[in-house]
Write an enzyme that holds these catalytic residues in place. Structure first.
Site, PDB file in Angstrom:
ATOM      1  N   ILE A 154      92.208  62.196  10.520  1.00 17.34           N
ATOM      2  CA  ILE A 154      92.840  60.875  10.596  1.00 17.34           C
ATOM      3  C   ILE A 154      92.260  60.185  11.826  1.00 17.34           C
ATOM      4  CG2 ILE A 154      94.984  59.601  10.871  1.00 17.34           C
ATOM      5  CD1 ILE A 154      96.391  61.681   9.373  1.00 17.34           C
ATOM      6  N   ARG A 158      85.254  58.276  17.957  1.00 20.11           N
ATOM      7  CA  ARG A 158      84.314  59.148  18.667  1.00 20.11           C
ATOM      8  C   ARG A 158      84.666  60.626  18.458  1.00 20.11           C
ATOM      9  NH1 ARG A 158      85.367  54.633  22.127  1.00 20.11           N
ATOM     10  NH2 ARG A 158      87.334  55.642  22.581  1.00 20.11           N
ATOM     11  N   LEU A 213      97.532  56.190  19.512  1.00 18.98           N
ATOM     12  CA  LEU A 213      98.961  55.929  19.313  1.00 18.98           C
ATOM     13  C   LEU A 213      99.172  54.424  19.288  1.00 18.98           C
ATOM     14  CD1 LEU A 213     101.919  56.801  19.173  1.00 18.98           C
ATOM     15  CD2 LEU A 213     101.943  56.791  21.680  1.00 18.98           C
ATOM     16  N   GLU A 269     105.350  64.854  28.287  1.00 21.78           N
ATOM     17  CA  GLU A 269     104.144  65.566  28.709  1.00 21.78           C
ATOM     18  C   GLU A 269     104.412  66.583  29.820  1.00 21.78           C
ATOM     19  OE1 GLU A 269     100.157  64.455  27.830  1.00 21.78           O
ATOM     20  OE2 GLU A 269     101.217  64.982  26.032  1.00 21.78           O
ATOM     21  N   HIS A 297      98.062  69.382  26.959  1.00 22.76           N
ATOM     22  CA  HIS A 297      97.153  68.231  27.035  1.00 22.76           C
ATOM     23  C   HIS A 297      95.874  68.641  27.768  1.00 22.76           C
ATOM     24  CE1 HIS A 297      96.896  63.558  27.089  1.00 22.76           C
ATOM     25  NE2 HIS A 297      95.695  64.101  26.965  1.00 22.76           N
TER      26      HIS A 297
HETATM   27  P1  NAD Z   1      88.441  56.038  19.144  1.00 25.58           P
HETATM   28  O1  NAD Z   1      89.019  54.744  19.518  1.00 25.58           O
HETATM   29  O2  NAD Z   1      86.965  56.256  19.277  1.00 25.58           O
HETATM   30  O3  NAD Z   1      88.832  56.415  17.631  1.00 25.58           O
HETATM   31  C1  NAD Z   1      90.090  56.202  17.081  1.00 25.58           C
HETATM   32  C2  NAD Z   1      89.918  55.935  15.595  1.00 25.58           C
HETATM   33  O4  NAD Z   1      91.206  55.879  15.002  1.00 25.58           O
HETATM   34  C3  NAD Z   1      89.214  54.595  15.282  1.00 25.58           C
HETATM   35  O5  NAD Z   1      88.126  54.804  14.412  1.00 25.58           O
HETATM   36  C4  NAD Z   1      90.311  53.755  14.638  1.00 25.58           C
HETATM   37  O6  NAD Z   1      89.817  52.898  13.626  1.00 25.58           O
HETATM   38  C5  NAD Z   1      91.191  54.846  14.030  1.00 25.58           C
HETATM   39  N1  NAD Z   1      92.538  54.385  13.721  1.00 25.58           N
HETATM   40  C6  NAD Z   1      93.281  53.426  14.336  1.00 25.58           C
HETATM   41  N2  NAD Z   1      94.449  53.255  13.708  1.00 25.58           N
HETATM   42  C7  NAD Z   1      94.447  54.120  12.673  1.00 25.58           C
HETATM   43  C8  NAD Z   1      95.387  54.393  11.636  1.00 25.58           C
HETATM   44  N3  NAD Z   1      96.546  53.733  11.559  1.00 25.58           N
HETATM   45  N4  NAD Z   1      95.072  55.336  10.725  1.00 25.58           N
HETATM   46  C9  NAD Z   1      93.891  56.002  10.796  1.00 25.58           C
HETATM   47  N5  NAD Z   1      92.959  55.770  11.734  1.00 25.58           N
HETATM   48  C10 NAD Z   1      93.251  54.836  12.663  1.00 25.58           C
HETATM   49  O7  NAD Z   1      89.235  57.124  20.019  1.00 25.58           O
HETATM   50  P2  NAD Z   1      88.738  58.581  20.493  1.00 25.58           P
HETATM   51  O8  NAD Z   1      88.049  58.493  21.803  1.00 25.58           O
HETATM   52  O9  NAD Z   1      88.057  59.258  19.352  1.00 25.58           O
HETATM   53  O10 NAD Z   1      90.158  59.263  20.773  1.00 25.58           O
HETATM   54  C11 NAD Z   1      90.957  59.691  19.692  1.00 25.58           C
HETATM   55  C12 NAD Z   1      92.319  60.156  20.195  1.00 25.58           C
HETATM   56  O11 NAD Z   1      92.181  61.267  21.098  1.00 25.58           O
HETATM   57  C13 NAD Z   1      93.096  59.077  20.975  1.00 25.58           C
HETATM   58  O12 NAD Z   1      94.456  59.157  20.582  1.00 25.58           O
HETATM   59  C14 NAD Z   1      92.949  59.528  22.421  1.00 25.58           C
HETATM   60  O13 NAD Z   1      94.005  59.058  23.225  1.00 25.58           O
HETATM   61  C15 NAD Z   1      92.994  61.037  22.232  1.00 25.58           C
HETATM   62  N6  NAD Z   1      92.449  61.827  23.357  1.00 25.58           N
HETATM   63  C16 NAD Z   1      93.050  63.009  23.638  1.00 25.58           C
HETATM   64  C17 NAD Z   1      92.548  63.813  24.657  1.00 25.58           C
HETATM   65  C18 NAD Z   1      93.163  65.150  24.962  1.00 25.58           C
HETATM   66  O14 NAD Z   1      92.857  65.745  25.994  1.00 25.58           O
HETATM   67  N7  NAD Z   1      94.006  65.688  24.109  1.00 25.58           N
HETATM   68  C19 NAD Z   1      91.450  63.377  25.406  1.00 25.58           C
HETATM   69  C20 NAD Z   1      90.824  62.168  25.061  1.00 25.58           C
HETATM   70  C21 NAD Z   1      91.341  61.386  24.018  1.00 25.58           C
END
Ligand code: NAD
Length: 338
Positions: A154, A158, A213, A269, A297
């Site tokens: 989902i 990136r 989110l 968190e 996290h």
């Molecule tokens: P990104 O912005 O590159 O990708 C997010 C994708 O989600 C986009 O392609 C967007 O179109 C899609 N999206 C938006 N709304 C949507 C919906 N309703 N249904 C389906 N897809 C939807 O972000 P990213 O850098 O790939 O990060 C992804 C997630 O990972 C984010 O939530 C970020 O906060 C989280 N993250 C977590 C950690 C960790 O340590 N756990 C670290 C970095 C990022």
């Protein structure tokens, strides 16, 4: 560079700014505040030319309103929900994030969690250490082969893309749901696009959440959504905690709907001992005890990703202080440099 040196402030999380000082050595002095609450910034941040906030701190409008010289806020992370970016924009202060520091690390963590659950590694290790069940693979039955199984993503951004490439390398049948992605990525990556969330859930042997989110994604994966997943499937969330209603997980594991869940991010968190998932995960008598993996996290974390993150924030400050064009501005169209 001549003239007075600039003042760069790291509000939280980093206490030894050796790397930042090195990158900014000819431009600015770097101060660390080690703050954990916004009110601790008062009187210490107003003169800053650039600010680097991590995730322990909130920067809201009243703090922004007091800034006199700030040319950039370089957020140490991807998410920027802890900074009032709209107010910053009104004040002409660009806010930049670091979109790429942990892309590979988070994807590795997500796929790693999935593989350790699907292969029974986590389950067997947990059971046998607790002297539960026979010393044989039988108690993990029925395990399914990874190759050919559906890995549903989902959010194909990136991290989702990096996860897709990893899952593909394992021979998985990778599909994604992302209504905001233009056509072309399925073909470019050799994966399948699925049109609806319901259809995605219905075929997800493994469901890996990688969207941001938003109002739309909050509790997108709740008890009803999990009920649409195939019997014995796996759920992984390394995105943002509130996308998944984790209170649905204990029952889903107990009923066998989920054979496992790997959760790195939570609506809270700091560990909340009375959270239903934590209670089940801690309880040796609950099936979730052996089938749920919880991490704090930490999916982004490696020494290398942390260094990349810190270097990027300092480079952003450096560019802003030298009047060079900025990248990764999240509150466009604010000041973008010359
Ligand atoms: P990104 O912005 O590159 O990708 C997010 C994708 O989600 C986009 O392609 C967007 O179109 C899609 N999206 C938006 N709304 C949507 C919906 N309703 N249904 C389906 N897809 C939807 O972000 P990213 O850098 O790939 O990060 C992804 C997630 O990972 C984010 O939530 C970020 O906060 C989280 N993250 C977590 C950690 C960790 O340590 N756990 C670290 C970095 C990022």
């Amino acid at each position: 560079m001549s003239g007075p040196r600039s003042d760069v402030v790291i509000t939280d999380f980093i206490s030894n700014p050796n790397l930042e000082r090195e990158i900014l050595r000819d431009v600015a002095d770097v101060r660390v505040l080690n703050a954990t609450r916004e009110d601790e910034l008062a009187g210490r941040i107003e003169t800053a030319d650039a600010i680097i906030p991590y995730h322990y701190i909130v920067i809201s409008a009243p703090t922004l309103n007091r800034l006199r010289n700030c040319k950039v806020i370089a957020r140490g992370g991807v998410g920027f929900d802890n900074v009032d970016v709209a107010r910053a924009r009104e004040l002409g202060i660009p806010v930049c994030n670091v979109p790429d520091y942990g892309t590979e690390d988070v994807a590795d963590s997500a796929v790693g969690m999935a593989v350790s659950m699907i292969r029974g590694v986590a389950f067997l290790n947990s059971r046998l250490r607790a002297s539960r069940g026979p010393w044989s693979p039988s108690q993990a039955a029925p395990l399914q082969r990874i190759r050919g199984s559906v890995f549903a993503i989902i959010g194909l951004g990136r991290i989702g893309t990096a996860a897709a490439l990893r899952a593909k390398a394992l021979g998985m049948d990778v599909c994604f749901y992302d209504p905001y992605k233009p056509d072309g990525y399925a073909k470019a990556l050799g994966i399948r696009r699925v049109e609806s969330l319901e259809e995605t859930l219905g075929q997800a042997f493994t469901l890996s959440v990688h969207c941001p989110l938003t109002d739309e994604t909050r509790h997108m994966i709740d008890a009803e959504a999990v009920a649409l997943m195939p019997e014995g499937s796996y759920l992984v969330n390394t995105a943002r905690g509130a996308i998944v209603d984790t209170s649905a997980i204990p029952d889903a594991v107990a009923s066998g709907r989920l054979a496992g869940a790997g959760i790195d991010v939570f609506e809270w968190e700091q560990l909340k001992e009375d959270d239903p998932l934590v209670v089940a995960w801690r309880d040796p008598g609950h099936p979730a005890h052996h089938r749920v993996l919880l991490t704090p996290h930490s999916a982004f974390y490696s020494e290398q990703s942390l260094m990349d993150l810190r270097a990027s924030t300092a480079e952003t400050c450096r560019r802003a202080l030298l009047g060079q064009p900025l990248r990764n501005i999240v509150n466009l169209p604010a000041t973008t440099g010359p």
